[in-house]
Design an enzyme around this catalytic site. Structure first.
Site, PDB file in Angstrom:
ATOM      1  N   HIS A  88     -11.421  -4.381   5.876  1.00  0.00           N
ATOM      2  CA  HIS A  88     -10.646  -3.139   5.699  1.00  0.00           C
ATOM      3  C   HIS A  88     -10.662  -2.790   4.205  1.00  0.00           C
ATOM      4  CE1 HIS A  88      -8.057   0.079   6.493  1.00  0.00           C
ATOM      5  NE2 HIS A  88      -6.918  -0.535   6.753  1.00  0.00           N
ATOM      6  N   ARG A 128      -3.000   4.960  -0.379  1.00  0.00           N
ATOM      7  CA  ARG A 128      -4.201   5.166   0.451  1.00  0.00           C
ATOM      8  C   ARG A 128      -4.788   6.539   0.156  1.00  0.00           C
ATOM      9  NH1 ARG A 128      -4.887   2.303   5.115  1.00  0.00           N
ATOM     10  NH2 ARG A 128      -6.962   3.220   4.948  1.00  0.00           N
ATOM     11  N   GLN A 176      -8.185  -0.205   2.358  1.00  0.00           N
ATOM     12  CA  GLN A 176      -6.822  -0.677   2.122  1.00  0.00           C
ATOM     13  C   GLN A 176      -6.726  -1.433   0.800  1.00  0.00           C
ATOM     14  OE1 GLN A 176      -3.909  -0.322   4.256  1.00  0.00           O
ATOM     15  NE2 GLN A 176      -3.020  -0.923   2.306  1.00  0.00           N
ATOM     16  N   CYS A 194      -0.137  -4.145   4.460  1.00  0.00           N
ATOM     17  CA  CYS A 194      -0.920  -2.926   4.737  1.00  0.00           C
ATOM     18  C   CYS A 194      -0.232  -2.003   5.721  1.00  0.00           C
ATOM     19  CB  CYS A 194      -2.326  -3.296   5.209  1.00  0.00           C
ATOM     20  SG  CYS A 194      -2.353  -4.166   6.795  1.00  0.00           S
ATOM     21  N   ARG A 202     -13.741   3.855  12.085  1.00  0.00           N
ATOM     22  CA  ARG A 202     -12.859   2.728  12.397  1.00  0.00           C
ATOM     23  C   ARG A 202     -13.272   2.232  13.776  1.00  0.00           C
ATOM     24  NH1 ARG A 202      -6.394   1.897  11.850  1.00  0.00           N
ATOM     25  NH2 ARG A 202      -7.107   1.700   9.702  1.00  0.00           N
ATOM     26  N   ASP A 251      -0.043  -9.819   6.895  1.00  0.00           N
ATOM     27  CA  ASP A 251      -0.446  -8.787   7.859  1.00  0.00           C
ATOM     28  C   ASP A 251       0.016  -9.285   9.236  1.00  0.00           C
ATOM     29  OD1 ASP A 251      -1.713  -6.627   9.105  1.00  0.00           O
ATOM     30  OD2 ASP A 251      -3.744  -7.428   8.877  1.00  0.00           O
TER      31      ASP A 251
HETATM   32  N1  NVA Z   1      -5.260  -6.519  10.797  1.00  0.00           N
HETATM   33  C1  NVA Z   1      -4.734  -5.265  11.275  1.00  0.00           C
HETATM   34  C2  NVA Z   1      -4.746  -4.243  10.180  1.00  0.00           C
HETATM   35  C3  NVA Z   1      -4.183  -2.896  10.592  1.00  0.00           C
HETATM   36  C4  NVA Z   1      -4.241  -1.890   9.479  1.00  0.00           C
HETATM   37  C5  NVA Z   1      -5.560  -4.786  12.461  1.00  0.00           C
HETATM   38  O1  NVA Z   1      -6.784  -4.876  12.417  1.00  0.00           O
HETATM   39  O2  NVA Z   1      -4.967  -4.345  13.447  1.00  0.00           O
HETATM   40  N1   CP Z   2      -2.944   0.180   7.034  1.00  0.00           N
HETATM   41  C1   CP Z   2      -3.630   0.978   7.875  1.00  0.00           C
HETATM   42  O1   CP Z   2      -4.863   1.028   7.881  1.00  0.00           O
HETATM   43  O2   CP Z   2      -2.834   1.718   8.680  1.00  0.00           O
HETATM   44  P1   CP Z   2      -3.285   2.572   9.934  1.00  0.00           P
HETATM   45  O3   CP Z   2      -3.723   1.609  11.004  1.00  0.00           O
HETATM   46  O4   CP Z   2      -2.051   3.333  10.336  1.00  0.00           O
HETATM   47  O5   CP Z   2      -4.418   3.481   9.556  1.00  0.00           O
END
Ligand code: NVA
Ligand code: CP
Length: 307
Positions: free
Chosen positions: A131, A287, A134, A259, A104, A219
């Site tokens: 992502h 997930r 997800q 998500c 990540r 989101d």
């Molecule tokens: N768009 C959000 C998704 C978090 C799971 C981010 O990147 O922070």
């Molecule tokens: N939806 C998701 O990826 O959550 P986290 O940021 O908690 O991993």
């Protein structure tokens, strides 16, 4: 032979992705019957996190435990990556020890560089661009509640961000129609939309997107790394909250997905996320199951296979 990576949904075929969804549903049912399938004995997952996470970290770690394997949490800050060891070198070293790696991070390019130097499969656990993990959970969740998502009408309301980009890829691979409503200036990247192959409509009107939709999703307005834009974005996204009035324009049996983490009172009202059309807790749980199916697939022995 190059390992099979999962850097975006487009790395896998429609057939494979559909099989993963069915396998996720099967693994979930087995687990509920107390029969966790131990197909990953002796396997180790390295998990590199340069951004925060609750669901992704816990679901992958628990998934490995349930399947008889092990996961190692590697914070970018505490490894030599954080002190400037090149991605290429880190990929070569880690992939001589662990069996599979997730990352990540911010840049999709960095993820691709790492993957190019890894001897083992690499999973995108979220970048600024995509992502994909997800989306496996989202499609599984829709399928469990309403049957296959193919041919359905999906509404994305909000930012043209990493999740929106993965919805575009999912529209192509799973065969649904996606209408994306963003404020002006927050559209998804044109090169990602181009891959949408006609499955995607862009607009700036949440009502147009939600109209008769089978699934409505959104989101946060400011993603990780955009915290300083929060106040400006709150102004720019006025009118883009998914609330009860907007859900009323969707199909009568429409589902709501998010998500998570969510900001109630910004991109979604409490009434919607905590209401009867919302299946966000199933989505979060999925997930675990969807990624177990993914791990199993990426770790399968491909010696002699054409794939
Ligand atoms: N768009 C959000 C998704 C978090 C799971 C981010 O990147 O922070
Ligand atoms: N939806 C998701 O990826 O959550 P986290 O940021 O908690 O991993």
């Amino acid at each position: 032979m190059q390992p099979q990576h999962f850097l975006s949904l487009l790395d896998l075929s429609s057939d494979t992705l559909n099989q993963l969804i069915l396998r996720a549903i099967e693994l979930k049912a087995e687990l509920k019957q107390g029969k966790a399938s131990q197909t990953l004995g002796q396997k180790t997952l390295g998990m590199i996190f340069d951004k925060s996470s609750t669901r992704t970290r816990v679901s992958f770690e628990v998934g490995m435990t349930q399947m008889g394997g092990h996961a190692i949490f590697l914070s970018g800050r505490d490894t030599q990556l954080g002190r400037g060891e090149p991605l290429e070198d880190s990929a070569k070293v880690l992939s001589r020890m662990v069996d599979i790696i997730l990352i990540r991070t911010f840049s999709q390019q960095a993820l691709e560089t790492f993957a190019a130097h890894s001897q083992v499969p690499v999973i995108n656990a979220l970048t600024d661009a995509f992502h994909p993990c997800q989306l496996l959970a989202d499609v599984q969740t829709y399928h469990e509640h309403r049957g296959p998502i193919e041919g359905k009408k999906v509404a994305w309301i909000g930012d043209g961000n990493n999740m929106c980009h993965s919805y575009i890829n999912a529209a192509v691979r799973f065969g649904f129609h996606l209408t994306i409503a963003t404020p002006k200036g927050y559209e998804p990247q044109p090169e990602v939309v181009k891959n949408g192959n006609g499955a995607v409509t862009l607009c700036h009107d949440p009502h147009q997107a939600a109209s008769a939709a089978d699934l409505v999703t959104t989101d946060v307005w400011a993603s990780m790394g955009q915290e300083e834009e929060q106040k400006q974005r709150e102004r720019d996204f006025a009118g883009f909250m998914v609330d009860e009035a907007l859900m009323a324009e969707a199909a009568e049996d429409a589902l709501f997905l998010h998500c998570l983490p969510a900001h109630r009172g910004e991109e979604v009202s409490s009434g919607v996320i905590d209401g009867s059309q919302s299946v966000v807790w199933d989505q979060a749980e999925n997930r675990l199951h969807a990624q177990k199916a993914l791990l199993e697939y990426l770790l399968q022995d491909r010696t002699g296979s054409a794939e």
